[in-house]
Design a protein around this motif. Sequence first.
Motif, mmCIF file in Angstrom:
data_model
loop_
_atom_site.group_PDB
_atom_site.id
_atom_site.type_symbol
_atom_site.label_atom_id
_atom_site.label_comp_id
_atom_site.label_asym_id
_atom_site.label_seq_id
_atom_site.Cartn_x
_atom_site.Cartn_y
_atom_site.Cartn_z
ATOM 1 N N LYS A 113 -7.435 5.171 1.765
ATOM 2 C CA LYS A 113 -7.021 4.144 2.723
ATOM 3 C C LYS A 113 -7.935 4.083 3.938
ATOM 4 C CE LYS A 113 -2.179 4.534 1.369
ATOM 5 N NZ LYS A 113 -0.811 4.938 1.784
ATOM 6 N N LEU A 114 -8.879 5.012 4.032
ATOM 7 C CA LEU A 114 -9.801 5.031 5.163
ATOM 8 C C LEU A 114 -10.961 4.062 4.973
ATOM 9 C CD1 LEU A 114 -9.990 8.914 5.616
ATOM 10 C CD2 LEU A 114 -8.525 7.315 6.837
ATOM 11 N N LYS A 115 -11.079 3.453 3.820
ATOM 12 C CA LYS A 115 -12.229 2.615 3.512
ATOM 13 C C LYS A 115 -11.892 1.125 3.553
ATOM 14 C CE LYS A 115 -14.564 6.317 3.076
ATOM 15 N NZ LYS A 115 -15.470 6.708 4.152
ATOM 16 N N ASP A 116 -12.943 0.297 3.520
ATOM 17 C CA ASP A 116 -12.808 -1.162 3.576
ATOM 18 C C ASP A 116 -12.439 -1.671 2.189
ATOM 19 O OD1 ASP A 116 -13.059 -3.897 3.817
ATOM 20 O OD2 ASP A 116 -15.180 -3.878 4.374
ATOM 21 N N LEU A 117 -11.151 -1.670 1.906
ATOM 22 C CA LEU A 117 -10.688 -2.048 0.568
ATOM 23 C C LEU A 117 -11.081 -3.477 0.225
ATOM 24 C CD1 LEU A 117 -9.099 -1.608 -2.027
ATOM 25 C CD2 LEU A 117 -7.015 -2.247 -0.777
ATOM 26 N N GLN A 118 -10.786 -4.441 1.100
ATOM 27 C CA GLN A 118 -11.050 -5.837 0.775
ATOM 28 C C GLN A 118 -12.539 -6.090 0.567
ATOM 29 O OE1 GLN A 118 -8.549 -7.805 -0.058
ATOM 30 N NE2 GLN A 118 -10.123 -9.230 -0.761
ATOM 31 N N GLY A 119 -13.376 -5.483 1.396
ATOM 32 C CA GLY A 119 -14.820 -5.641 1.230
ATOM 33 C C GLY A 119 -15.295 -5.126 -0.112
ATOM 34 N N LYS A 133 -17.154 -9.692 -8.233
ATOM 35 C CA LYS A 133 -18.340 -10.478 -8.591
ATOM 36 C C LYS A 133 -19.211 -9.780 -9.633
ATOM 37 C CE LYS A 133 -18.621 -12.570 -3.982
ATOM 38 N NZ LYS A 133 -19.369 -12.607 -2.701
ATOM 39 N N ARG A 134 -19.112 -8.449 -9.698
ATOM 40 C CA ARG A 134 -20.031 -7.685 -10.545
ATOM 41 C C ARG A 134 -19.443 -7.276 -11.891
ATOM 42 N NH1 ARG A 134 -25.141 -6.474 -8.086
ATOM 43 N NH2 ARG A 134 -24.922 -6.836 -5.862
ATOM 44 N N GLY A 135 -18.122 -7.104 -11.952
ATOM 45 C CA GLY A 135 -17.518 -6.584 -13.173
ATOM 46 C C GLY A 135 -16.863 -7.639 -14.026
ATOM 47 N N SER A 136 -16.584 -7.269 -15.275
ATOM 48 C CA SER A 136 -15.885 -8.174 -16.188
ATOM 49 C C SER A 136 -14.445 -7.710 -16.437
ATOM 50 C CB SER A 136 -16.638 -8.269 -17.520
ATOM 51 O OG SER A 136 -16.837 -6.979 -18.075
ATOM 52 N N HIS A 137 -14.223 -6.391 -16.411
ATOM 53 C CA HIS A 137 -12.886 -5.832 -16.586
ATOM 54 C C HIS A 137 -12.730 -4.642 -15.641
ATOM 55 C CE1 HIS A 137 -13.632 -7.950 -20.412
ATOM 56 N NE2 HIS A 137 -12.347 -8.234 -20.331
ATOM 57 N N PHE A 138 -11.470 -4.348 -15.264
ATOM 58 C CA PHE A 138 -11.251 -3.368 -14.203
ATOM 59 C C PHE A 138 -10.098 -2.425 -14.518
ATOM 60 C CE2 PHE A 138 -12.842 -7.374 -12.629
ATOM 61 C CZ PHE A 138 -13.965 -6.992 -11.901
ATOM 62 N N HIS A 139 -10.238 -1.175 -14.038
ATOM 63 C CA HIS A 139 -9.212 -0.149 -14.185
ATOM 64 C C HIS A 139 -9.042 0.531 -12.834
ATOM 65 C CE1 HIS A 139 -9.457 -0.122 -18.678
ATOM 66 N NE2 HIS A 139 -10.649 -0.602 -18.392
ATOM 67 N N ALA A 140 -7.816 0.651 -12.358
ATOM 68 C CA ALA A 140 -7.538 1.306 -11.078
ATOM 69 C C ALA A 140 -6.852 2.646 -11.323
ATOM 70 C CB ALA A 140 -6.650 0.422 -10.211
ATOM 71 N N VAL A 141 -7.300 3.657 -10.576
ATOM 72 C CA VAL A 141 -6.705 4.988 -10.670
ATOM 73 C C VAL A 141 -6.468 5.516 -9.256
ATOM 74 C CG1 VAL A 141 -7.745 5.538 -12.904
ATOM 75 C CG2 VAL A 141 -8.983 6.091 -10.791
ATOM 76 N N SER A 142 -5.765 6.636 -9.156
ATOM 77 C CA SER A 142 -5.513 7.207 -7.843
ATOM 78 C C SER A 142 -5.245 8.696 -7.959
ATOM 79 C CB SER A 142 -4.316 6.526 -7.170
ATOM 80 O OG SER A 142 -4.176 6.967 -5.835
ATOM 81 N N ILE A 143 -5.171 9.337 -6.806
ATOM 82 C CA ILE A 143 -4.741 10.726 -6.690
ATOM 83 C C ILE A 143 -3.402 10.705 -5.955
ATOM 84 C CG2 ILE A 143 -5.209 12.875 -5.447
ATOM 85 C CD1 ILE A 143 -8.135 12.523 -6.125
ATOM 86 N N ASP A 144 -2.512 11.566 -6.355
ATOM 87 C CA ASP A 144 -1.179 11.597 -5.751
ATOM 88 C C ASP A 144 -1.247 12.218 -4.355
ATOM 89 O OD1 ASP A 144 1.501 11.449 -5.287
ATOM 90 O OD2 ASP A 144 2.013 13.194 -6.535
ATOM 91 N N HIS A 145 -1.706 11.414 -3.414
ATOM 92 C CA HIS A 145 -1.813 11.855 -2.024
ATOM 93 C C HIS A 145 -1.712 10.616 -1.136
ATOM 94 C CE1 HIS A 145 -3.373 13.536 1.718
ATOM 95 N NE2 HIS A 145 -3.167 14.724 1.197
ATOM 96 N N GLU A 146 -1.070 10.772 0.014
ATOM 97 C CA GLU A 146 -0.818 9.628 0.885
ATOM 98 C C GLU A 146 -2.096 8.977 1.408
ATOM 99 O OE1 GLU A 146 -0.216 12.254 5.000
ATOM 100 O OE2 GLU A 146 1.471 11.151 4.121
ATOM 101 N N ARG A 147 -3.212 9.666 1.362
ATOM 102 C CA ARG A 147 -4.466 9.097 1.864
ATOM 103 C C ARG A 147 -5.109 8.126 0.876
ATOM 104 N NH1 ARG A 147 -4.446 9.699 7.268
ATOM 105 N NH2 ARG A 147 -3.800 11.807 7.817
ATOM 106 N N PHE A 148 -4.615 8.091 -0.351
ATOM 107 C CA PHE A 148 -5.191 7.219 -1.370
ATOM 108 C C PHE A 148 -4.300 6.014 -1.630
ATOM 109 C CE2 PHE A 148 -7.560 11.012 -2.025
ATOM 110 C CZ PHE A 148 -8.766 10.614 -2.579
ATOM 111 N N PHE A 149 -4.931 4.869 -1.866
ATOM 112 C CA PHE A 149 -4.174 3.706 -2.317
ATOM 113 C C PHE A 149 -3.606 4.013 -3.691
ATOM 114 C CE2 PHE A 149 -7.049 1.383 0.611
ATOM 115 C CZ PHE A 149 -6.105 0.657 1.322
ATOM 116 N N PRO A 150 -2.334 3.718 -3.939
ATOM 117 C CA PRO A 150 -1.800 3.876 -5.298
ATOM 118 C C PRO A 150 -2.552 2.970 -6.270
ATOM 119 C CG PRO A 150 -0.032 3.594 -3.697
ATOM 120 C CD PRO A 150 -1.310 3.287 -2.976
#
Length: 199
Positions: free
Chosen positions: A99-105, A112-129
């Motif tokens: 959550k400390l980074k520029d997510l929208q940017g 613009k660069r990818g064709s398919h996407f996968h989101a992952v996370s670490i179970d910690h409040e500092r990370f976006f789910p």
Amino acid sequence: RVPLTVIKPNDKTEQASLFQVTETEEENLRIVEKTLEVLNIPSHPEALSAAPPCRFELHREGKIILDVAHNPDGLNYLFNKIEASLPEMPLRILFGMTKLKDLQGCIEIIKKRGSHFHAVSIDHERFFPAQTLAEKIPGCQWHPSIAEGVKQAIEQAEKNNERLVIFGSFYIMSEVRAALGIEEERDPHFSNFDFQRAT
């Protein structure tokens, strides 16, 4: 990155010398070489050419790329390097972000660069789910674990003849490397790390 206009006025007041290197794709290497030159330390080509883990780290003949890019500048650099140095292929992207980074940017760049996407996370409040990240990109899959995400992304990339780009913080990449079967020492106190100090 601190602008030169901020640094330059301080070189005389701090009685420090200012050295510049030409900005290229190998900027970090040029900085190291210049530092060794200034300190009069002999350089060793084999050491300078050794790439650290997760810095444009290639696996399976370049079909999988690991990189700790996690801000817009880093992502632009990563994708430009892919385009300049590897054969053109559709890109499947797996990522996780703090959550400390520029997510929208970052999202605007990877859409613009990818064709398919996968989101992952670490179970910690500092990370976006992972589910929150996936909601930012239409059709993005999210995974309850990094290991599962890596497995499914690899399978789908192979099936569709895509290059898989995996990026995120060092904490995300540590889990990714474990999922790829890369054996390395891991900090046993990792779960207690103060993510607020991480950059």
